[in-house]
Design a protein around this motif. Structure first.
Motif, mmCIF file in Angstrom:
data_model
loop_
_atom_site.group_PDB
_atom_site.id
_atom_site.type_symbol
_atom_site.label_atom_id
_atom_site.label_comp_id
_atom_site.label_asym_id
_atom_site.label_seq_id
_atom_site.Cartn_x
_atom_site.Cartn_y
_atom_site.Cartn_z
ATOM 1 N N SER A 408 0.840 -1.199 0.000
ATOM 2 C CA SER A 408 0.000 0.000 0.000
ATOM 3 C C SER A 408 0.877 1.252 0.000
ATOM 4 O O SER A 408 1.984 1.260 0.539
ATOM 5 C CB SER A 408 -0.921 0.019 1.221
ATOM 6 N N LYS A 409 0.325 2.315 -0.586
ATOM 7 C CA LYS A 409 1.039 3.586 -0.659
ATOM 8 C C LYS A 409 0.463 4.531 0.394
ATOM 9 O O LYS A 409 -0.758 4.675 0.512
ATOM 10 C CB LYS A 409 0.931 4.188 -2.057
ATOM 11 N N TYR A 410 1.376 5.192 1.120
ATOM 12 C CA TYR A 410 0.970 6.046 2.229
ATOM 13 C C TYR A 410 1.481 7.467 2.014
ATOM 14 O O TYR A 410 2.541 7.685 1.421
ATOM 15 C CB TYR A 410 1.516 5.503 3.556
ATOM 16 N N GLN A 411 0.677 8.390 2.522
ATOM 17 C CA GLN A 411 1.079 9.798 2.522
ATOM 18 C C GLN A 411 0.901 10.333 3.934
ATOM 19 O O GLN A 411 -0.211 10.315 4.480
ATOM 20 C CB GLN A 411 0.257 10.620 1.533
ATOM 21 N N LEU A 412 2.000 10.791 4.511
ATOM 22 C CA LEU A 412 1.977 11.377 5.851
ATOM 23 C C LEU A 412 2.013 12.892 5.716
ATOM 24 O O LEU A 412 2.845 13.439 4.991
ATOM 25 C CB LEU A 412 3.187 10.905 6.660
ATOM 26 N N LEU A 413 1.124 13.569 6.429
ATOM 27 C CA LEU A 413 1.080 15.027 6.401
ATOM 28 C C LEU A 413 1.185 15.548 7.827
ATOM 29 O O LEU A 413 0.360 15.211 8.686
ATOM 30 C CB LEU A 413 -0.217 15.518 5.754
ATOM 31 N N LEU A 414 2.223 16.336 8.073
ATOM 32 C CA LEU A 414 2.385 17.014 9.357
ATOM 33 C C LEU A 414 1.999 18.470 9.136
ATOM 34 O O LEU A 414 2.767 19.253 8.562
ATOM 35 C CB LEU A 414 3.832 16.905 9.851
ATOM 36 N N ASN A 415 0.791 18.819 9.550
ATOM 37 C CA ASN A 415 0.322 20.180 9.343
ATOM 38 C C ASN A 415 1.097 21.151 10.223
ATOM 39 O O ASN A 415 1.786 20.758 11.173
ATOM 40 C CB ASN A 415 -1.174 20.271 9.641
ATOM 41 N N GLU A 416 0.990 22.419 9.895
ATOM 42 C CA GLU A 416 1.691 23.451 10.654
ATOM 43 C C GLU A 416 1.305 23.377 12.128
ATOM 44 O O GLU A 416 0.136 23.189 12.471
ATOM 45 C CB GLU A 416 1.357 24.833 10.085
ATOM 46 N N SER A 417 2.326 23.449 12.990
ATOM 47 C CA SER A 417 2.170 23.426 14.452
ATOM 48 C C SER A 417 1.804 22.051 14.996
ATOM 49 O O SER A 417 1.377 21.928 16.151
ATOM 50 C CB SER A 417 1.127 24.458 14.917
ATOM 51 N N ALA A 418 1.985 20.995 14.196
ATOM 52 C CA ALA A 418 1.736 19.647 14.715
ATOM 53 C C ALA A 418 2.741 19.293 15.806
ATOM 54 O O ALA A 418 2.418 18.576 16.758
ATOM 55 C CB ALA A 418 1.797 18.633 13.579
ATOM 56 N N PHE A 419 3.971 19.814 15.686
ATOM 57 C CA PHE A 419 5.018 19.535 16.669
ATOM 58 C C PHE A 419 5.551 20.843 17.246
ATOM 59 O O PHE A 419 5.665 21.852 16.540
ATOM 60 C CB PHE A 419 6.175 18.764 16.022
ATOM 61 N N THR A 420 5.886 20.797 18.520
ATOM 62 C CA THR A 420 6.510 21.929 19.201
ATOM 63 C C THR A 420 7.775 21.432 19.880
ATOM 64 O O THR A 420 7.745 20.415 20.594
ATOM 65 C CB THR A 420 5.568 22.539 20.256
ATOM 66 N N ASP A 421 8.900 22.121 19.649
ATOM 67 C CA ASP A 421 10.148 21.683 20.279
ATOM 68 C C ASP A 421 10.296 22.304 21.669
ATOM 69 O O ASP A 421 9.435 23.068 22.120
ATOM 70 C CB ASP A 421 11.348 21.993 19.383
ATOM 71 N N ILE A 422 11.387 21.984 22.361
ATOM 72 C CA ILE A 422 11.565 22.428 23.751
ATOM 73 C C ILE A 422 11.776 23.932 23.854
ATOM 74 O O ILE A 422 11.689 24.497 24.950
ATOM 75 C CB ILE A 422 12.745 21.694 24.414
ATOM 76 N N TYR A 423 12.032 24.595 22.717
ATOM 77 C CA TYR A 423 12.230 26.044 22.726
ATOM 78 C C TYR A 423 10.942 26.797 22.390
ATOM 79 O O TYR A 423 10.926 28.021 22.356
ATOM 80 C CB TYR A 423 13.319 26.436 21.726
ATOM 81 N N GLY A 424 9.874 26.046 22.086
ATOM 82 C CA GLY A 424 8.614 26.670 21.711
ATOM 83 C C GLY A 424 8.439 26.851 20.221
ATOM 84 O O GLY A 424 7.411 27.384 19.779
#
Length: 547
Positions: A408-424
């Motif tokens: 199967s073919k997959y597409q992963l999308l990380l939208n804006e602000s999905a992750f926040t690092d330790i610096y904010g």
């Protein structure tokens, strides 16, 4: 009647044309078109002749078949025995003139080794291992040494390595400090030959270096040596030298800096056993730090949530023992431009291994993530029954868990602000396309290992086509080593004779006269086919004695 100005102009024109014609003929022009010249300059005549006895000349003239240039001549050319006042080397069109500035010893054989100094003008083809020999007496020394240089880790023949010898009486005074006067270069098959040698006792070394000064003075250089003193009373052949990269005896940092992301990056000059770090100043930062040690244990990245400091003092430990303390300055209000980026555990063909979670690894430690801003499609259909969780062993990674379907073919999308690092800092919109790999693209390999001595220890390594170690297994007796779910392809087996029983290969040390641990490379290439269970008998031979 002729115009005087016309006459003057005609004479000047003829004169200028003649000068241009002469200059054009005299200049060395690179030929246009045709096959590339791969032939180095060839000696046509030597005055006095090569191998002259009762030599009394002050100059030597070497005539070649083409124009040439000298490259780094005072580093490449050596005269043995060495002279206090160096000779002068001058190019006269197609000839090299050597003028001695020092007196010559009586009844002595001299060897001039030109190294890689003589090159043709157009293509820089090198005349390698060219020597000129003469004697100030009636006898020319004629003894020789010959052998092979290999790379200890790859077991391959090493070309363009410098092989050098030193009289035992001068070994400790010259090796690693001055350029040798007696040396040669290995050919494309790793073979070498040193000729016209005087009888006596010698130490022999091989050196592979990037900056060719012929001095072992850099941790990154490869060195090889023989523990035996060569007592040269007759020709000595079949000398084997194994090159290795020596592990520095003293620890030091080769690099320390703050990156553009505000990460403290530390690069060590050698691998440590169990490295750890402690921030001594400011002391409050120590409990906030996140340390990422590389798998090779020779690099450390230090992340700090609070960046309001102007200097750091960090203690470096190995096996809980302090080995160094470093200081690093930083502007108190210095700003860093961070960009949160990601990489994934998919292979070069953008495929994810069967039954594996998708590992999402950021360049900075992850503080939080919002699963609602993470989208995944399977064959263009949105799916929601996946979970995301932090990797407790890696502050920069999260695991996306889902039963990925082979093919199967997959597409992963990380939208804006999905992750926040330790610096904010928050990520920009990004993602990845990949495919669930099929189990039939993987195989199982079983190595039936037979050891020559059950009282000794060995390490069995499996290497892929790129010579990368895929797995390493210590063994102590006859056993089976099983590799499950390995990609189809070509593999090699390498065995370390683990003399100190620490489960890994250990390098040598010239000062301590310690050779690297021996390695044996299984001669057969193992091919893993799709959806196949292969079995390969590997009989480890007895360890050969070090040179």
């Amino acid at each position: 009647m002729l115009n005087p100005k016309s006459v003057i102009f005609s004479k000047n024109f003829i004169f200028i044309l003649a000068v241009l014609t002469f200059v054009g003929c005299a200049s060395i022009q690179k030929p246009m078109g045709g096959p590339r010249d791969l032939t180095p300059p060839k000696l046509l005549k030597a005055t006095p002749e090569n191998m002259t006895r009762n030599f009394t000349a002050k100059k030597i003239r070497l005539d070649f078949d083409e124009f040439f240039k000298l490259s780094n001549q005072y580093q490449e050319i050596s005269i043995s025995p060495a002279q206090e006042k160096p000779a002068e080397y001058n190019v006269d069109r197609k000839s090299l003139v050597i003028e001695f500035k020092d007196s010559l010893q009586k009844n002595t054989t001299y060897v001039i080794n030109f190294g890689k100094a003589i090159q043709d003008v157009n293509e820089s083809n090198v005349l390698t291992n060219f020597t000129y020999v003469f004697s100030t007496g009636p006898h020319i020394d004629s003894l020789s040494m010959s052998g092979t240089v290999i790379n200890s880790t790859t077991q391959e023949k090493e070309k363009d390595a410098t092989v050098m010898i030193f009289p035992v009486s001068q070994d400790s005074l010259i090796f690693g400090k001055k350029k040798p006067s007696i040396f040669t270069t290995t050919d494309s098959s790793g073979n070498f030959s040193l000729n016209n040698l005087h009888d006596g006792e010698y130490k022999i070394y091989a050196l592979k270096e990037q900056s060719p000064n012929k001095i072992f003075d850099n941790d990154k250089e490869l060195i090889g040596f023989s523990n035996k003193t060569i007592n040269l009373s007759k020709d000595s052949a079949n000398i084997k030298l194994s090159l290795f990269q020596q592990i520095p005896e003293k620890f030091r940092l080769t690099e320390k800096k703050f990156t553009n992301d505000g990460i403290l990056s530390l690069i060590f000059n050698k691998r440590l056993d169990n490295p750890s770090l402690k921030i001594i100043y400011p002391p409050a930062l120590d409990n906030q730090k996140i340390v990422d040690i590389s798998k090779t244990k020779d690099t450390a990245l230090v992340f700090m949530r609070n960046m309001e400091f102007d200097s750091l003092r960090v203690a470096i430990y190995d096996n809980n023992k302090p080995i160094d303390t470093i200081y690093q300055l930083k502007g108190l209000k210095e700003k860093f431009a961070r960009n949160l980026t990601f990489k994934y555990n998919i292979n070069r063909d953008n495929k994810l291994r069967p039954n594996a979670d998708l590992r999402i690894t950021a360049n900075l430690p992850v503080e939080t993530f919002d699963q609602g801003l993470i989208a995944l499609t399977q064959d263009s259909v949105n799916i929601t029954n996946f979970t995301v969780q932090k990797d407790t062993a890696d502050a920069r990674s999260v695991l996306l868990k889902y039963r990925f379907r082979p093919g199967s073919k997959y597409q992963l999308l990380l939208n804006e602000s999905a992750f926040t690092d330790i610096y904010g800092d928050k990520n920009k919109r990004t993602g990845a396309n990949f495919e669930g790999d099929k189990p039939e693209n993987y195989s199982q390999l079983t190595l039936k290992i037979t050891v020559p001595d059950t009282s000794k220890r060995y390490v069995v390594e499996l290497l892929n086509e790129q010579k990368t170690v895929m797995r390493s297994d210590p063994v102590r007796g006859n056993t089976s080593v099983v590799y499950k779910n390995f990609l189809t392809g070509k593999y090699r087996v390498r065995v370390i004779y683990d003399a100190n029983r620490n489960g890994r290969w250990d390098s040598g040390n010239v000062r301590l006269k310690a050779q690297p641990e021996n390695i044996w490379l299984y001669e057969k290439e193992i091919i893993l086919r799709p959806n196949w269970e292969a079995e390969e008998p590997v009989s480890i031979p007895r360890e050969q004695a070090n040179p």
